[in-house]
Design an enzyme around this catalytic site. Structure first.
Site, mmCIF file in Angstrom:
data_model
loop_
_atom_site.group_PDB
_atom_site.id
_atom_site.type_symbol
_atom_site.label_atom_id
_atom_site.label_comp_id
_atom_site.label_asym_id
_atom_site.label_seq_id
_atom_site.Cartn_x
_atom_site.Cartn_y
_atom_site.Cartn_z
ATOM 1 N N GLU A 298 -1.065 -11.957 4.369
ATOM 2 C CA GLU A 298 -1.839 -10.966 3.636
ATOM 3 C C GLU A 298 -3.341 -11.112 3.752
ATOM 4 O OE1 GLU A 298 -0.460 -7.422 1.915
ATOM 5 O OE2 GLU A 298 -2.357 -8.350 2.365
ATOM 6 N N LYS B 299 -9.308 1.089 -11.607
ATOM 7 C CA LYS B 299 -8.521 0.742 -10.425
ATOM 8 C C LYS B 299 -9.437 0.331 -9.269
ATOM 9 C CE LYS B 299 -5.405 3.202 -7.325
ATOM 10 N NZ LYS B 299 -6.339 3.040 -6.234
#
Ligand SMILES: Cc1cc2c3c(c1C)C(C)(C)C[C@H]1C[C@@H](C)[C@]4(C(=O)NC(=O)N=C4N2C[C@H](O)[C@H](O)[C@H](O)COP(=O)(O)O)N31
Ligand SMILES: [K+]
Ligand SMILES: [Mn+2]
Length: 500
Positions: free
Chosen positions: A281, A393
């Site tokens: 990742e 967000k």
């Protein structure tokens, strides 16, 4: 019709990289099992040309070639961001600041809805039913610890809200599961997860399309945390001043960019899940115990361009040479954070997530003269910024904010770390947030000492108290600031005579 410009057509983008001498055409056969990814990873780390693999072992029927590092830094140190800014039609010497300005340039403008065209290059070949076998495609294994072959790392995941006129474009990873199925990460609070939850409520599987080799500027908007409800394709239209051209999917009512290289379409099950990951990742780790059960993507059709379609891939990892999870995710989150802070009247000039921090930190550059007018102090100012960023967000992926002055270039990590190291007193200048949503992929959250899903966020004040109310009380001791102009001019003029 003439070929559109590079920011609107992936093939033209590849040709532009080639004309920039920033593309390596690799005709030797390479193995999609780790070899392609290892070359791409090293290409990021050495900031070499972008590898275009024309001869993938196991490729057949025009599926597929592979382009690595489409969002890496360019191989020309004079224009490090050229490859990035080509995605949005800026000139080769454009800066990261220009890139962020461009991506924010459509804020406040009405969206320009895409136009639907009859057909396009992505419709030149079509596979349905038994012709589909994902296990027979040369989907690459990207890291030796990966749990599957991640065919989707640079495509646009297209999903539509079941009742609202909102079509979301984002990038979310997905790996091959079997002949006709993939499994992919659908993570809260991402918009694909919010829309997926609505389909679960409706009791129907969620139609999807993944457009690989989509227009580069659309890939940027897909990687950008635009506000909820914003249809990315309309924002892209506003960015370009003209509508995108989309064609209808074969098996559902979604629309995809007509010039995409490869389109995978079908439905995401609202009931069936499968083991997804591990996946190397964006923070440079692949945790071997990663046990995620994620939704299954049922593939109903694959359509693709003739002339040997190109699959773009991203191979995330350490940002020693940044990859797309740093140059796109970090930079575009920085853009939305700047927008958020400026909209709330804060004297913020720019925001940037240094690659050296794996885009976990973001430097917030403050106009100090304007700061004086607020008659505020570090505690009040930093807490206000933290409350705004850590509860939105766009701030999801950021765990440390560094508040720096306008004498600091947020795009220059040496500037940022100098001010953090020298002006942020441990124990008094950092303001912690333990009650905000965390970014679960950050290693000290997923595998750290505390709660995994909340907290671990901080605002570091890198301004001395007097900077909140008056001119800095110091001379910065470097060549630029420590000497009068005429001395600097004389030294520069005589430099070569000194033989230094
Ligand atoms: C540019 C890029 C962005 C990525 C990902 C990748 C790349 C290259 C790859 C596939 C290589 C690695 C993973 C990493 C992983 C984070 C994730 C993902 O699997 N799941 C997820 O939820 N978000 C991802 N993003 C970020 C996401 O696209 C942005 O956050 C965007 O704003 C979402 O759009 P909405 O705001 O409209 O919700 N992937
Ligand atoms: K997006
Ligand atoms: Mn969105």
């Amino acid at each position: 019709t003439s070929t559109p410009p590079p920011h609107l057509d992936f093939r033209a983008f590849v040709d532009a990289l080639r004309s920039d001498d920033d593309l390596a055409d690799i005709n030797a056969e390479v193995d999609p099992n780790l070899e392609v990814a290892a070359v791409t990873r090293r290409a990021y780390e050495l900031q070499s040309k972008a590898p275009l693999f024309h001869n993938i072992k196991g490729a057949h029927d025009g599926l597929f070639r592979i382009l690595g590092a489409s969002g890496g830094l360019s191989s020309d140190p004079q224009f490090p961001y050229r490859r990035l800014v080509r995605h949005v039609g800026l000139s080769p010497n454009a800066s990261l600041g220009d890139f962020i300005d461009k991506m924010l340039s459509a804020k406040g403008k009405p969206g320009i809805p895409p136009v639907h065209v009859e057909t396009g290059p992505c419709k030149e070949n079509k596979l349905f039913g038994n012709d589909i076998d994902l296990t027979k495609l040369p989907a690459p294994l990207l890291n030796k610890a990966d749990g599957g072959n991640y065919i989707q790392t640079m495509g646009i995941n297209i999903v539509q809200h079941p009742t609202k006129a909102w079509v979301n474009w984002s990038i979310a990873r997905a790996m091959v599961l079997d002949k006709t199925r993939m499994v992919g990460l659908i993570m809260k609070p991402q918009h694909i997860a919010r829309i997926y939850a609505q389909w679960m409520e409706s009791g129907k599987d969620m139609p999807f399309a993944i457009a690989l080799g989509a227009p580069p500027i659309a890939v940027m908007a897909s990687s950008m945390p635009l506000p909820e409800g914003v249809t990315e394709s309309e924002y892209v239209g506003a960015l370009c001043g003209e509508p995108l051209e989309l064609v209808k999917c074969e098996t559902n009512d979604l629309y995809v960019p007509a010039r995409s290289e490869i389109v995978i379409e079908g439905t995401v099950s609202i009931t069936e899940r499968a083991k997804e990951g591990p996946f190397g990742e964006m923070h440079g780790y692949s945790f071997l115990d990663e046990e995620l059960m994620e939704p299954i993507y049922n593939v109903a059709a694959i359509t693709y361009r003739s002339g040997n379609a190109i699959l773009p891939i991203s191979v995330p990892g350490r940002a020693t040479g940044p990859d797309e999870t740093h140059t796109l995710i970090g930079t575009l989150a920085s853009a939305e954070i700047r927008q958020l802070l400026q909209e709330n009247g804060l004297p913020v000039l720019n925001v940037f997530t240094p690659y050296e921090t794996q885009v976990i930190w973001a430097a917030v550059q403050v106009d100090r003269k304007k700061l004086w007018e607020l008659e505020t102090n570090a505690e009040e100012f930093c807490r206000k910024i933290g409350q705004l960023v850590f509860r939105r967000k766009c701030g999801m992926q950021i765990h440390r904010l560094l508040i720096v002055g306008d004498d600091i270039d947020p795009f220059n990590f040496k500037d940022v770390i100098w001010s953090y190291a020298s002006r942020c007193r441990p124990g008094m200048d950092e303001y912690h947030f333990e009650d905000v949503a965390a970014y679960p992929l950050v290693p000290y959250m997923s595998h750290g000492p505390g709660a995994k899903l909340t907290g671990g966020k901080v605002v570091a004040n890198c301004l001395l108290p007097h900077e909140y109310k008056q001119e800095q009380m110091w001379v910065t001791c470097d060549f630029e600031n420590g000497y009068p102009e005429e001395i600097k001019e004389r030294v520069l003029r005589r430099w070569s005579d000194f033989g230094l």
